[in-house]
Design a protein around this motif. Structure first.
Motif, PDB file in Angstrom:
ATOM      1  N   SER A  71       0.843  -1.184   0.000  1.00 25.81           N
ATOM      2  CA  SER A  71       0.000   0.000   0.000  1.00 25.81           C
ATOM      3  C   SER A  71       0.882   1.239   0.000  1.00 25.81           C
ATOM      4  N   ARG A  72       0.274   2.394  -0.234  1.00 26.93           N
ATOM      5  CA  ARG A  72       1.050   3.629  -0.214  1.00 26.93           C
ATOM      6  C   ARG A  72       0.259   4.765   0.407  1.00 26.93           C
ATOM      7  N   ASP A  73       0.980   5.660   1.061  1.00 27.34           N
ATOM      8  CA  ASP A  73       0.423   6.843   1.695  1.00 27.34           C
ATOM      9  C   ASP A  73       1.066   8.047   1.027  1.00 27.34           C
ATOM     10  N   TYR A  74       0.310   8.729   0.174  1.00 30.76           N
ATOM     11  CA  TYR A  74       0.859   9.832  -0.595  1.00 30.76           C
ATOM     12  C   TYR A  74       1.260  11.011   0.283  1.00 30.76           C
ATOM     13  N   ALA A  75       0.494  11.275   1.325  1.00 30.32           N
ATOM     14  CA  ALA A  75       0.785  12.393   2.214  1.00 30.32           C
ATOM     15  C   ALA A  75       2.112  12.207   2.928  1.00 30.32           C
ATOM     16  N   LYS A  76       2.466  10.963   3.213  1.00 27.77           N
ATOM     17  CA  LYS A  76       3.711  10.671   3.920  1.00 27.77           C
ATOM     18  C   LYS A  76       4.839  10.236   2.988  1.00 27.77           C
ATOM     19  N   ASN A  77       4.560  10.205   1.692  1.00 29.75           N
ATOM     20  CA  ASN A  77       5.556   9.746   0.713  1.00 29.75           C
ATOM     21  C   ASN A  77       6.141   8.398   1.123  1.00 29.75           C
ATOM     22  N   THR A  78       5.263   7.491   1.476  1.00 29.32           N
ATOM     23  CA  THR A  78       5.690   6.211   2.010  1.00 29.32           C
ATOM     24  C   THR A  78       4.909   5.059   1.388  1.00 29.32           C
ATOM     25  N   VAL A  79       5.614   3.982   1.103  1.00 29.66           N
ATOM     26  CA  VAL A  79       5.012   2.744   0.639  1.00 29.66           C
ATOM     27  C   VAL A  79       5.244   1.680   1.695  1.00 29.66           C
ATOM     28  N   TYR A  80       4.237   0.863   1.950  1.00 29.77           N
ATOM     29  CA  TYR A  80       4.315  -0.153   2.989  1.00 29.77           C
ATOM     30  C   TYR A  80       4.204  -1.554   2.407  1.00 29.77           C
ATOM     31  N   LEU A  81       4.775  -2.493   3.114  1.00 29.58           N
ATOM     32  CA  LEU A  81       4.585  -3.893   2.802  1.00 29.58           C
ATOM     33  C   LEU A  81       4.220  -4.597   4.099  1.00 29.58           C
ATOM     34  N   GLN A  82       2.943  -4.930   4.245  1.00 27.31           N
ATOM     35  CA  GLN A  82       2.491  -5.658   5.417  1.00 27.31           C
ATOM     36  C   GLN A  82       2.636  -7.145   5.148  1.00 27.31           C
ATOM     37  N   MET A  83       3.345  -7.821   6.014  1.00 29.62           N
ATOM     38  CA  MET A  83       3.641  -9.230   5.832  1.00 29.62           C
ATOM     39  C   MET A  83       2.987 -10.024   6.954  1.00 29.62           C
ATOM     40  N   ASN A  84       2.017 -10.843   6.594  1.00 28.22           N
ATOM     41  CA  ASN A  84       1.314 -11.683   7.548  1.00 28.22           C
ATOM     42  C   ASN A  84       1.719 -13.142   7.362  1.00 28.22           C
ATOM     43  N   SER A  85       1.467 -13.940   8.378  1.00 27.89           N
ATOM     44  CA  SER A  85       1.748 -15.377   8.327  1.00 27.89           C
ATOM     45  C   SER A  85       3.148 -15.653   7.797  1.00 27.89           C
ATOM     46  N   LEU A  86       4.111 -15.000   8.374  1.00 30.07           N
ATOM     47  CA  LEU A  86       5.491 -15.117   7.901  1.00 30.07           C
ATOM     48  C   LEU A  86       6.018 -16.542   8.036  1.00 30.07           C
ATOM     49  N   LYS A  87       6.800 -16.932   7.048  1.00 33.37           N
ATOM     50  CA  LYS A  87       7.394 -18.258   6.997  1.00 33.37           C
ATOM     51  C   LYS A  87       8.912 -18.162   7.034  1.00 33.37           C
ATOM     52  N   PHE A  88       9.545 -19.286   7.312  1.00 30.89           N
ATOM     53  CA  PHE A  88      11.005 -19.320   7.347  1.00 30.89           C
ATOM     54  C   PHE A  88      11.603 -18.813   6.034  1.00 30.89           C
ATOM     55  N   GLU A  89      10.997 -19.190   4.924  1.00 36.05           N
ATOM     56  CA  GLU A  89      11.517 -18.821   3.616  1.00 36.05           C
ATOM     57  C   GLU A  89      11.323 -17.352   3.256  1.00 36.05           C
ATOM     58  N   ASP A  90      10.643 -16.606   4.110  1.00 33.80           N
ATOM     59  CA  ASP A  90      10.514 -15.168   3.903  1.00 33.80           C
ATOM     60  C   ASP A  90      11.737 -14.406   4.402  1.00 33.80           C
ATOM     61  N   THR A  91      12.634 -15.091   5.071  1.00 34.95           N
ATOM     62  CA  THR A  91      13.855 -14.465   5.560  1.00 34.95           C
ATOM     63  C   THR A  91      14.665 -13.928   4.384  1.00 34.95           C
ATOM     64  N   ALA A  92      14.951 -12.627   4.406  1.00 38.97           N
ATOM     65  CA  ALA A  92      15.643 -12.000   3.285  1.00 38.97           C
ATOM     66  C   ALA A  92      15.927 -10.544   3.601  1.00 38.97           C
ATOM     67  N   VAL A  93      16.733  -9.930   2.757  1.00 35.96           N
ATOM     68  CA  VAL A  93      16.858  -8.483   2.756  1.00 35.96           C
ATOM     69  C   VAL A  93      15.806  -7.956   1.795  1.00 35.96           C
ATOM     70  N   TYR A  94      14.984  -7.051   2.259  1.00 30.61           N
ATOM     71  CA  TYR A  94      13.903  -6.508   1.449  1.00 30.61           C
ATOM     72  C   TYR A  94      14.253  -5.115   0.955  1.00 30.61           C
TER      73      TYR A  94
END
Length: 122
Positions: A71-94
């Motif tokens: 998602s993105r918030d234009y007023a804050k000039n910010t983009v988000y990535l909400q990550m649910n149900s995280l798994k071991f294989e999600d381990t990474a540099v994002y």
């Protein structure tokens, strides 16, 4: 010129939730598609998710579909990535990136952040 800074990474338990932020500077940021990529240990950087300039269109890798939300918030000039149900294989540099078009390949993005580490433990 667009500058991006990721934050919000850390150590989380499998099944947990974490939200990453990509703070941007530059007046053209809000008119650009933004993507999230990740690099898992020993692997190439891969596409995770992307969002259009309007926020009306999104794209997700099969591995995160249904679990991650961009998602993105234009007023804050910010983009988000909400990550649910995280798994071991999600381990990474994002990494977040601002591009010229909504796409899945690195070559479609012009500006990149420095990355933030996400580690998922059992």
């Amino acid at each position: 010129q667009v500058q991006l800074v990721e934050s919000g990474g850390g150590l989380v338990q499998a099944g947990g939730t974490l939200t990453l932020s990509c703070a941007a500077s530059g007046r053209t940021f809000n008119s650009r598609p933004v993507g999230w990529f990740r690099q898992r240990p020993g692997m190439e950087r891969e596409f995770v998710a992307a969002i259009s300039w309007s926020g009306g269109s999104t794209n997700y890798a099969d591995s995160v579909k249904g679990r991650f939300t961009i998602s993105r918030d234009y007023a804050k000039n910010t983009v988000y990535l909400q990550m649910n149900s995280l798994k071991f294989e999600d381990t990474a540099v994002y990494y977040c990136a601002a591009g010229k078009a909504l796409g899945r390949i690195q070559e479609e993005y012009d500006y990149w952040g420095q990355g933030t580490q996400v580690t998922v433990s059992s």
